[in-house]
Design a protein around this motif. Structure first.
Motif, PDB file in Angstrom:
ATOM      1  N   VAL A  29       0.863  -1.180   0.000  1.00  0.00           N
ATOM      2  CA  VAL A  29       0.000   0.000   0.000  1.00  0.00           C
ATOM      3  C   VAL A  29       0.900   1.230   0.000  1.00  0.00           C
ATOM      4  N   GLU A  30       0.801   2.026  -1.053  1.00  0.00           N
ATOM      5  CA  GLU A  30       1.653   3.209  -1.194  1.00  0.00           C
ATOM      6  C   GLU A  30       0.761   4.439  -1.349  1.00  0.00           C
ATOM      7  N   ARG A  31       1.053   5.442  -0.554  1.00  0.00           N
ATOM      8  CA  ARG A  31       0.204   6.640  -0.531  1.00  0.00           C
ATOM      9  C   ARG A  31       0.319   7.471  -1.814  1.00  0.00           C
ATOM     10  N   ALA A  38      12.464   9.641  -0.506  1.00  0.00           N
ATOM     11  CA  ALA A  38      13.930   9.538  -0.548  1.00  0.00           C
ATOM     12  C   ALA A  38      14.406   8.432  -1.499  1.00  0.00           C
ATOM     13  N   SER A  39      13.641   7.377  -1.608  1.00  0.00           N
ATOM     14  CA  SER A  39      14.079   6.253  -2.449  1.00  0.00           C
ATOM     15  C   SER A  39      14.138   6.609  -3.927  1.00  0.00           C
ATOM     16  N   GLY A  40      13.505   7.710  -4.310  1.00  0.00           N
ATOM     17  CA  GLY A  40      13.605   8.155  -5.692  1.00  0.00           C
ATOM     18  C   GLY A  40      14.581   9.303  -5.861  1.00  0.00           C
ATOM     19  N   GLY A  44      22.226   6.982  -4.380  1.00  0.00           N
ATOM     20  CA  GLY A  44      22.299   5.608  -4.880  1.00  0.00           C
ATOM     21  C   GLY A  44      23.666   4.975  -4.681  1.00  0.00           C
ATOM     22  N   PHE A  45      24.512   5.632  -3.891  1.00  0.00           N
ATOM     23  CA  PHE A  45      25.883   5.145  -3.674  1.00  0.00           C
ATOM     24  C   PHE A  45      25.868   3.920  -2.752  1.00  0.00           C
ATOM     25  N   LEU A  46      26.735   2.940  -3.070  1.00  0.00           N
ATOM     26  CA  LEU A  46      26.812   1.683  -2.316  1.00  0.00           C
ATOM     27  C   LEU A  46      28.260   1.434  -1.901  1.00  0.00           C
ATOM     28  N   ALA A 290      14.375  17.812  -2.915  1.00  0.00           N
ATOM     29  CA  ALA A 290      14.768  17.545  -1.525  1.00  0.00           C
ATOM     30  C   ALA A 290      14.101  16.254  -1.084  1.00  0.00           C
ATOM     31  N   CYS A 291      14.692  15.621  -0.094  1.00  0.00           N
ATOM     32  CA  CYS A 291      14.027  14.446   0.477  1.00  0.00           C
ATOM     33  C   CYS A 291      14.428  14.315   1.947  1.00  0.00           C
ATOM     34  N   PHE A 292      13.613  13.570   2.660  1.00  0.00           N
ATOM     35  CA  PHE A 292      13.847  13.319   4.084  1.00  0.00           C
ATOM     36  C   PHE A 292      14.333  11.882   4.255  1.00  0.00           C
ATOM     37  N   HIS A 318      16.663   3.781   8.060  1.00  0.00           N
ATOM     38  CA  HIS A 318      17.910   3.374   7.397  1.00  0.00           C
ATOM     39  C   HIS A 318      18.866   4.540   7.122  1.00  0.00           C
ATOM     40  N   ASN A 319      18.435   5.745   7.452  1.00  0.00           N
ATOM     41  CA  ASN A 319      19.319   6.906   7.420  1.00  0.00           C
ATOM     42  C   ASN A 319      20.027   7.072   6.071  1.00  0.00           C
ATOM     43  N   VAL A 320      21.359   7.228   6.064  1.00  0.00           N
ATOM     44  CA  VAL A 320      22.068   7.499   4.797  1.00  0.00           C
ATOM     45  C   VAL A 320      22.353   6.236   3.982  1.00  0.00           C
ATOM     46  N   TRP A 321      21.956   5.077   4.492  1.00  0.00           N
ATOM     47  CA  TRP A 321      22.296   3.834   3.800  1.00  0.00           C
ATOM     48  C   TRP A 321      21.068   2.998   3.403  1.00  0.00           C
ATOM     49  N   ILE A 323      19.424   2.836   0.486  1.00  0.00           N
ATOM     50  CA  ILE A 323      19.492   2.206  -0.844  1.00  0.00           C
ATOM     51  C   ILE A 323      20.451   1.018  -0.751  1.00  0.00           C
ATOM     52  N   LEU A 324      21.587   1.230  -0.097  1.00  0.00           N
ATOM     53  CA  LEU A 324      22.527   0.117   0.098  1.00  0.00           C
ATOM     54  C   LEU A 324      21.851  -1.039   0.839  1.00  0.00           C
ATOM     55  N   ASN A 325      21.253  -0.744   1.996  1.00  0.00           N
ATOM     56  CA  ASN A 325      20.854  -1.827   2.907  1.00  0.00           C
ATOM     57  C   ASN A 325      19.471  -2.410   2.653  1.00  0.00           C
TER      58      ASN A 325
HETATM   59  C1  LIG Z   1      19.858  13.479  -0.434  1.00  0.00           C
HETATM   60  C2  LIG Z   1      19.920  12.014  -0.018  1.00  0.00           C
HETATM   61  C3  LIG Z   1      20.898  11.210  -0.551  1.00  0.00           C
HETATM   62  C4  LIG Z   1      20.961   9.847  -0.174  1.00  0.00           C
HETATM   63  N1  LIG Z   1      21.919   9.081  -0.737  1.00  0.00           N
HETATM   64  C5  LIG Z   1      21.992   7.765  -0.409  1.00  0.00           C
HETATM   65  C6  LIG Z   1      22.993   6.943  -1.007  1.00  0.00           C
HETATM   66  O1  LIG Z   1      23.800   7.428  -1.806  1.00  0.00           O
HETATM   67  N2  LIG Z   1      23.038   5.625  -0.648  1.00  0.00           N
HETATM   68  C7  LIG Z   1      22.142   5.077   0.249  1.00  0.00           C
HETATM   69  O2  LIG Z   1      22.251   3.872   0.546  1.00  0.00           O
HETATM   70  N3  LIG Z   1      21.161   5.839   0.805  1.00  0.00           N
HETATM   71  C8  LIG Z   1      21.069   7.165   0.506  1.00  0.00           C
HETATM   72  N4  LIG Z   1      20.111   7.949   1.081  1.00  0.00           N
HETATM   73  C9  LIG Z   1      19.193   7.348   2.084  1.00  0.00           C
HETATM   74  C10 LIG Z   1      18.010   6.634   1.415  1.00  0.00           C
HETATM   75  O3  LIG Z   1      17.453   7.449   0.412  1.00  0.00           O
HETATM   76  C11 LIG Z   1      16.925   6.294   2.458  1.00  0.00           C
HETATM   77  O4  LIG Z   1      17.503   5.651   3.589  1.00  0.00           O
HETATM   78  C12 LIG Z   1      15.881   5.343   1.856  1.00  0.00           C
HETATM   79  O5  LIG Z   1      15.411   5.829   0.620  1.00  0.00           O
HETATM   80  C13 LIG Z   1      14.713   5.161   2.815  1.00  0.00           C
HETATM   81  O6  LIG Z   1      13.795   4.300   2.181  1.00  0.00           O
HETATM   82  P1  LIG Z   1      12.389   3.951   2.832  1.00  0.00           P
HETATM   83  O7  LIG Z   1      11.738   2.967   1.947  1.00  0.00           O
HETATM   84  O8  LIG Z   1      12.593   3.598   4.271  1.00  0.00           O
HETATM   85  O9  LIG Z   1      11.595   5.347   2.886  1.00  0.00           O
HETATM   86  P2  LIG Z   1      10.996   6.299   1.747  1.00  0.00           P
HETATM   87  O10 LIG Z   1      11.804   6.316   0.527  1.00  0.00           O
HETATM   88  O11 LIG Z   1      10.732   7.598   2.446  1.00  0.00           O
HETATM   89  O12 LIG Z   1       9.615   5.599   1.372  1.00  0.00           O
HETATM   90  C14 LIG Z   1       8.509   5.641   2.225  1.00  0.00           C
HETATM   91  C15 LIG Z   1       7.255   5.522   1.358  1.00  0.00           C
HETATM   92  O13 LIG Z   1       6.115   5.425   2.231  1.00  0.00           O
HETATM   93  C16 LIG Z   1       5.058   6.149   1.655  1.00  0.00           C
HETATM   94  N5  LIG Z   1       4.111   6.501   2.717  1.00  0.00           N
HETATM   95  C17 LIG Z   1       4.268   7.439   3.679  1.00  0.00           C
HETATM   96  N6  LIG Z   1       3.203   7.448   4.490  1.00  0.00           N
HETATM   97  C18 LIG Z   1       2.363   6.469   4.046  1.00  0.00           C
HETATM   98  C19 LIG Z   1       1.101   5.973   4.481  1.00  0.00           C
HETATM   99  N7  LIG Z   1       0.477   6.474   5.566  1.00  0.00           N
HETATM  100  N8  LIG Z   1       0.513   4.981   3.780  1.00  0.00           N
HETATM  101  C20 LIG Z   1       1.130   4.442   2.677  1.00  0.00           C
HETATM  102  N9  LIG Z   1       2.324   4.877   2.227  1.00  0.00           N
HETATM  103  C21 LIG Z   1       2.937   5.873   2.901  1.00  0.00           C
HETATM  104  C22 LIG Z   1       5.736   7.351   0.999  1.00  0.00           C
HETATM  105  O14 LIG Z   1       4.913   7.910  -0.019  1.00  0.00           O
HETATM  106  C23 LIG Z   1       7.024   6.742   0.465  1.00  0.00           C
HETATM  107  O15 LIG Z   1       6.896   6.317  -0.878  1.00  0.00           O
HETATM  108  C24 LIG Z   1      20.027   9.307   0.746  1.00  0.00           C
HETATM  109  C25 LIG Z   1      19.019  10.137   1.264  1.00  0.00           C
HETATM  110  C26 LIG Z   1      18.958  11.479   0.908  1.00  0.00           C
HETATM  111  C27 LIG Z   1      17.856  12.348   1.488  1.00  0.00           C
END
Ligand SMILES: Cc1cc2nc3c(=O)[nH]c(=O)nc-3n(C[C@H](O)[C@H](O)[C@H](O)COP(=O)(O)OP(=O)(O)OC[C@H]3O[C@@H](n4cnc5c(N)ncnc54)[C@H](O)[C@@H]3O)c2cc1C
Length: 366
Positions: A29-31, A38-40, A44-46, A290-292, A318-321, A323-325
């Protein structure tokens, strides 16, 4: 067995892939849309071994291996490639400013001080393409993707077992629920006993650099009157290069679709990019964004069972990692849910019960 995964980011997509590969009936389920947050928009560095000496080491090493295998197992092209990583600094108004850079695509005064990783230990993917490919592979294995906003957990009469999720489109019943909504997991503290998850915002600019920028990731220090800042440059195999710097703590918009960059931060980042290389010209910009990234109080992700509720799991922080993890997180989750325990990596350091749960009244008071 039916499992609902909340969130279509990289963590949700990889979990969906590994669970559906084991024949589990998966509903994601994706909102907003897959890889909307952030995942988009990540770099993308590993890296194989940059978490050495920390509790993340085994997860990162297993993930790095899975990232090398997945292009041979999963359809799609997400621009996976090995690369070299360098560290250095951008010279200020000093004697080094006119020094030619060791990398010929960089401007003079961009000093490369050391090599941080080689093609054996560092790589990159396009994060949105990777997340989408993993989700598509899950769908091809029978998973279902539904657009909807998760609003709560459906439980049995005594509240001790998850029976599905409540969404803005009604209840979806399931035997297991995985919360993978990145920084929005903070909202989930109203539905379950969960430690706080914070969102840290970073701006980034993406340039269309084609083949002009080689596979050199950069981690640079840039001296400013207000102090040094760290800049990261990630050239990807699809010809896009992402540059990011500055993190700030900004309020997390409730709707992921409304995340926007701070205009001042984007302008400062663009000025720094132009100082790095003449290739980073304004007419080559394809995204200002921007992303969180989601992080917890101790900097480690929450991966595992949610205390006091059978069938409820969380994977976030998963913080800064992230995509890797993501691959090893998804693989371990599939083991945990279908076999009762993760075999491929030890999830103990990431047990959500290690941190105190956030008092939900604090969130409501905001
Ligand atoms: C600038 C930047 C650079 C980065 N570079 C790297 C890198 O080089 N290498 C690396 O490994 N990591 C990197 N990261 C970290 C990485 O992007 C994140 O740790 C990762 O994308 C988190 O993924 P996620 O699936 O937990 O969260 P998200 O990507 O935030 O996905 C959460 C999803 O949940 C959905 N959602 C929210 N609320 C609801 C709800 N109530 N119901 C249904 N869906 C909902 C959102 O729409 C979203 O699609 C970077 C981050 C940033 C900000």
């Amino acid at each position: 067995m039916r499992v609902v995964i909340c969130g279509g980011g990289v963590i949700g997509a990889c979990t969906a892939y590994f669970l559906s590969r084991r024949g589990v009936d998966v509903v994601v389920v994706e909102r907003t849309e897959v890889a909307a947050a952030a995942s988009g928009k990540a770099g993308g560095f590993l890296a194989l071994d940059w978490c050495a000496g920390t509790p993340l080491d085994a997860l990162a090493r297993r993930s790095f291996v899975l990232h090398t295998q997945l292009p041979h197992e999963v359809a799609g092209n997400w621009a996976y490639r090995r690369m070299t990583a360098y560290g250095g600094f951008v010279a200020g108004d000093d004697a080094l400013r006119g020094t030619p850079s060791a990398l010929d695509w960089l401007s003079s005064g961009v000093v490369i001080a050391h090599r941080l990783g080689t093609t054996d230990t560092t790589a990159i993917v396009h994060p949105r393409k990777f997340t989408s490919a993993m989700m598509n592979a899950a769908l091809a294995q029978g998973a279902e993707l539904r657009r909807g906003r998760v609003t709560g957990i459906a439980r049995d009469a005594d509240g001790t077992t998850a029976k599905g999720v409540e969404t803005d489109g009604g209840v979806i019943e399931a035997d297991g629920v995985v919360i993978a909504i990145g920084p929005w997991s903070l909202l989930a503290t109203q539905w379950m006993r969960l430690p706080a998850v914070y969102g840290q915002r970073s701006p980034s600019i993406v340039y269309d650099t084609g083949r002009d920028v080689p596979a050199d990731a950069l981690f640079l220090e840039y001296e400013q009157s207000s102090g040094a800042i760290s800049i990261e440059v990630f050239p990807r195999a699809d010809g896009s290069t992402l540059i990011t710097a500055f993190s700030d703590v900004a309020p997390l918009p409730v709707d992921p679709a409304t995340v926007t960059p701070d205009q001042d931060a984007i302008e400062r980042l663009q000025a720094i990019a132009e100082r790095l290389s003449p290739l980073f010209r304004a007419d080559r910009i394809i995204a200002r964004q921007a992303c969180f990234r989601p992080l917890t109080r101790d900097g480690l992700p929450l991966i595992g069972r949610v205390p006091n509720c059978e069938g409820l799991y969380v994977a976030t922080g998963h913080n800064v990692w992230g995509i890797l993890n993501a691959p090893a997180t998804g693989e371990a989750f599939a083991e945990l849910i279908t076999e009762g325990a993760a075999r491929s990596v030890d999830l103990t350091p990431f047990d959500p019960a290690r941190l105190p749960p956030l008092d939900p009244s604090l969130l409501r008071a905001r």
